[in-house]
Design a protein around this motif. Sequence first.
Motif, PDB file in Angstrom:
ATOM      1  N   LEU A 130       0.845  -1.196   0.000  1.00 35.88           N
ATOM      2  CA  LEU A 130       0.000   0.000   0.000  1.00 35.88           C
ATOM      3  C   LEU A 130       0.879   1.245   0.000  1.00 35.88           C
ATOM      4  O   LEU A 130       0.417   2.348  -0.217  1.00 35.88           O
ATOM      5  N   PHE A 131       2.142   1.047   0.290  1.00 33.93           N
ATOM      6  CA  PHE A 131       3.083   2.174   0.397  1.00 33.93           C
ATOM      7  C   PHE A 131       4.131   2.035  -0.705  1.00 33.93           C
ATOM      8  O   PHE A 131       5.310   2.098  -0.475  1.00 33.93           O
ATOM      9  N   ALA A 132       3.627   1.808  -1.914  1.00 32.54           N
ATOM     10  CA  ALA A 132       4.564   1.360  -2.947  1.00 32.54           C
ATOM     11  C   ALA A 132       5.093   2.457  -3.853  1.00 32.54           C
ATOM     12  O   ALA A 132       5.733   2.175  -4.846  1.00 32.54           O
ATOM     13  N   GLU A 133       4.824   3.723  -3.527  1.00 31.01           N
ATOM     14  CA  GLU A 133       5.430   4.763  -4.365  1.00 31.01           C
ATOM     15  C   GLU A 133       6.937   4.753  -4.126  1.00 31.01           C
ATOM     16  O   GLU A 133       7.408   4.413  -3.052  1.00 31.01           O
ATOM     17  N   LEU A 180      -1.761   5.802   4.412  1.00 27.27           N
ATOM     18  CA  LEU A 180      -2.660   4.691   4.691  1.00 27.27           C
ATOM     19  C   LEU A 180      -4.073   5.081   4.273  1.00 27.27           C
ATOM     20  O   LEU A 180      -4.786   4.303   3.634  1.00 27.27           O
ATOM     21  N   ASP A 181      -4.432   6.301   4.622  1.00 26.89           N
ATOM     22  CA  ASP A 181      -5.754   6.808   4.290  1.00 26.89           C
ATOM     23  C   ASP A 181      -5.984   6.836   2.779  1.00 26.89           C
ATOM     24  O   ASP A 181      -7.021   6.416   2.282  1.00 26.89           O
ATOM     25  N   PHE A 204      -0.317  -2.092  -5.812  1.00 26.78           N
ATOM     26  CA  PHE A 204      -0.620  -3.075  -4.781  1.00 26.78           C
ATOM     27  C   PHE A 204      -0.747  -4.470  -5.409  1.00 26.78           C
ATOM     28  O   PHE A 204      -0.117  -5.431  -4.958  1.00 26.78           O
ATOM     29  N   VAL A 205      -1.539  -4.540  -6.500  1.00 26.41           N
ATOM     30  CA  VAL A 205      -1.798  -5.856  -7.101  1.00 26.41           C
ATOM     31  C   VAL A 205      -0.503  -6.451  -7.673  1.00 26.41           C
ATOM     32  O   VAL A 205      -0.171  -7.612  -7.412  1.00 26.41           O
ATOM     33  N   THR A 206       0.229  -5.635  -8.453  1.00 23.63           N
ATOM     34  CA  THR A 206       1.460  -6.183  -9.035  1.00 23.63           C
ATOM     35  C   THR A 206       2.420  -6.592  -7.929  1.00 23.63           C
ATOM     36  O   THR A 206       3.027  -7.667  -7.988  1.00 23.63           O
ATOM     37  N   TRP A 229      13.494   4.026  -4.135  1.00 19.98           N
ATOM     38  CA  TRP A 229      13.313   2.659  -3.670  1.00 19.98           C
ATOM     39  C   TRP A 229      11.835   2.408  -3.456  1.00 19.98           C
ATOM     40  O   TRP A 229      11.098   3.306  -3.074  1.00 19.98           O
ATOM     41  N   SER A 230      11.361   1.229  -3.752  1.00 24.42           N
ATOM     42  CA  SER A 230       9.993   0.871  -3.408  1.00 24.42           C
ATOM     43  C   SER A 230       9.955  -0.635  -3.208  1.00 24.42           C
ATOM     44  O   SER A 230      10.825  -1.352  -3.692  1.00 24.42           O
ATOM     45  N   PRO A 231       8.942  -1.111  -2.462  1.00 25.79           N
ATOM     46  CA  PRO A 231       8.892  -2.557  -2.208  1.00 25.79           C
ATOM     47  C   PRO A 231       8.765  -3.367  -3.497  1.00 25.79           C
ATOM     48  O   PRO A 231       9.309  -4.472  -3.596  1.00 25.79           O
ATOM     49  N   ILE A 232       8.064  -2.821  -4.525  1.00 25.56           N
ATOM     50  CA  ILE A 232       7.935  -3.580  -5.779  1.00 25.56           C
ATOM     51  C   ILE A 232       9.273  -3.648  -6.480  1.00 25.56           C
ATOM     52  O   ILE A 232       9.666  -4.674  -7.038  1.00 25.56           O
TER      53      ILE A 232
END
Lengths: 319, 563
Positions: B277-280, B361-362, B407-409, B446-449
């Motif tokens: 959800l925090f993937a930017e 989050l919101d 989020f989905v990817t 950096w991002s989680p993806i």
Amino acid sequence: MLVLRADPWMPEYGMGFDAPLGADGPEAVADPFVETRDWSSPRSPGPPDPGPLWFVDGVRRVDLRLLADDGDRRVPGLFGSFAVGSVRCDRRAAFGDHEVGRAIVLGGGVRAEAVEAPLAGGRVRFAPSTVPGEEPDAPLLGLQELMRRAEGATAARLAAEEGTLVLADGPLTFHGASAAPVVGVVKRTARRYLGPEHEALVGRLGPGQRTPLFSLGEDERVRRYSWYARLVPLRLPWHDHAGIVRCEVRVGIGEPGHVAALADRVSALLPTFAGRPTDPRAPQNLAPVGGLEAWLRHRMGHPGLVRRALTDWLRGREG
Amino acid sequence: MEVTSEPVGMVLGTEDATPLTFWVGVAPDAYLQLDDAVIVETSVPGRGPLRISGIVQDVRARHEGAQFDSDVFLVDRGVLPVETAVAAQVVATRFEPEILVPPMPGLPARRARGAERDEALYFDQMARRVPAGLSRDGEPVFLDLDFLDGSRGAHVNISGISGVATKTSYAMFLLYSLFHSPVLGGYRTNTKAIVFNVKGEDLLWLDTPNARIVDDDRAAYELLDLPAGPFESVGLWAPPRGTAGPAVPHVEGRGEGVTAYYWTVRDFVREKYLRFLFAEAEDERSQIADLVARVEAVLDRECEDDPTNDATVVHVGGGVVEPIGDFDQLCELIAREVDQDGSPWRGRVSDATVAAFLRRLDAGRFRVRGLIRGRDAEDPARHRIDWGASQVTVVDIHTLHDRAKRFVTGVVIKRLFDDKERMGRREPLTFLVLDELNRYAPREGWSPIKEVLLDVAERGRSLGMILIGAEQTASEVERRVIANSAFRVVGRLDTAEAARGEYGFLPAVTRSRAAILKPGSMILQQPHIPVPIQVRFPFPSWATRADEAAAPPGDVFDAFRGD
């Protein structure tokens, strides 16, 4: 005001108008009245008739100059190469057959043996030739003569085909009868053939126009009809003989009326083939001829390589 | 049909011939075109015969004897005689045996055909070859599976302008080729591919024959030894319409055969999906990322499975038992706990970080609300994307908001990767087709993806997870993702983009060609062949739009065929 006019040729090629000035009359005997007595205005032929025509030209080069010691005699000589070829213009311009000749020319009537020098896996052969003169320039004139003879032979071969027209570069070298006419196209005005009253017309010619015919030469075998024609419009800063060529055909070709028709056709055709402005002898060095010369020079082989083959051969001969 | 190489000219002596590149004078009655394979045979003193193969990189024609541009008009009028010379520049690809000498001027050159062409392009050395399209002269081009399946290399990267570069089409063609040729051998059935559909509903028709395919296209497939039909085994997944109620797939053109996908609150907690959800992309691994990891851990620890519902959890903390029935409740729990001073959820992060966390989050929860369901989830197992069921799994994300796309990817790739990691062997392979790599693995930040994609790029080779990535501009994609791709493919490129270092593998001529490539043509660089070659791939034999998915043509024409 003093009037100054330039000659368009690059200076290292001399001058298109190269005739001695100052003399009152013509140096050579010409009969200006073979076609007409009226020299008041130029002849203006109709539109050019394309039809197939050939341009014939040759180039030559001294590869190495020599001093030949024959016992007590010392004569000048040279190794020289020449190439002769043709261009057929019939809506498209294409190179015809060509021939490369090489000769060792010695002066004073001295003749060497044929020379075969190894070059690039093969051999170059220099055929022996001699000239009677012993002046330093005599061998060069001999080489020139070899080239002119080859040009004449090429012109004769091409003129054997009917329905064509052969324009040979320079004064006529072929004086025999042929199926098709052979016309010599002379770039450089080296001699004056007309008196001032007739020569004045040359300066007034427009492109494609010509003077009336005049005849040259006293010896019946080499008598020619000749005329002047202009290739490009007269423009400043060039003098009024710039862009003029002199054409000649052998007298035996036909009656003056027949020759006049041929002269009309040739004069009308010439502006189409005027030399490119980038040619050092523009416009007299016709474009097909300029192209042919570059192509032929290339076919004589690289001068540096030929020269090296000859010096190697000379060294090997005595070393 | 017996094909033999034909003489086309000889090696020029007016241009330097080097072992790497040489020019061939093309005979007047022959021609050479770009990408033609050329063979020159010579003999090396003391070493015996040598065959030099190469590929035509450039061809030029000129008037010889003409000095000035205006001469061409004189030539046209028949005034100036010239000769026309045609010469082709050949880049050497192979020396057999490997003696690196230039071909001598004057040696005859032949256009390589048949076995000699295979040799020039190294096809003879490919034990397992995948049809990759047709070359300019209409002959098959292959790529070496050894460099795709991880044995010697892996991954494909495709760049090109959107719309004209046909990146996705080429990626799908490669997949089709892999799955419908015998190259995968015994692993064929179990090899899977996950494809994200990012634009329109293009990929939601993979299982349907293309009604617009014509005989020429069929002939191209035949040349490549491929059937001309749809993908044999396809699973189609789309996000659900709306945020609650029955999960109906959100698609327009296709009524059936598509399943809605979502995850449950329990998946979210157990599999630690919060990070996606925090993937930017962030400037660097920021404080927020630390906080997210912490919250994920605490959530997993403090939430117990809800015994009454498979989809939900119960939060047990501070002696209070609180059922978490849906995603909103989960988000509220997180917000509440994180906002409390001294809460173990929060750790020692600044108020500013907490505020930023809550803000995101919101924003995020609102976008993915329909994708994470709790009590109202019916049969959640059926709506969990199941890539084991079909060979090609298409996950549609094109209707989703950017945040939800990430989020989905992120979730899907992470699960895939974990799956592969658990399996612990390379085969059967899993292919991942992802367009817009610049969005998911950008060069900066950096991002989680990006982290997952880097894992795929760097470790996927040994795990058998192969990334077929695409982007408009390779210059905006993480270098390591591109550097790990064994195959580089380029479609139509913007000229400014083509000048960038990322395309250094393209010789100057090829770069210029990339600017004029037509849709359906790509430039393919593969590890074996030192020169990139242009390939044309056939029109898709599967439908890419509703109107291509008409009745199978057989039915229509049968009536005319009679007996």
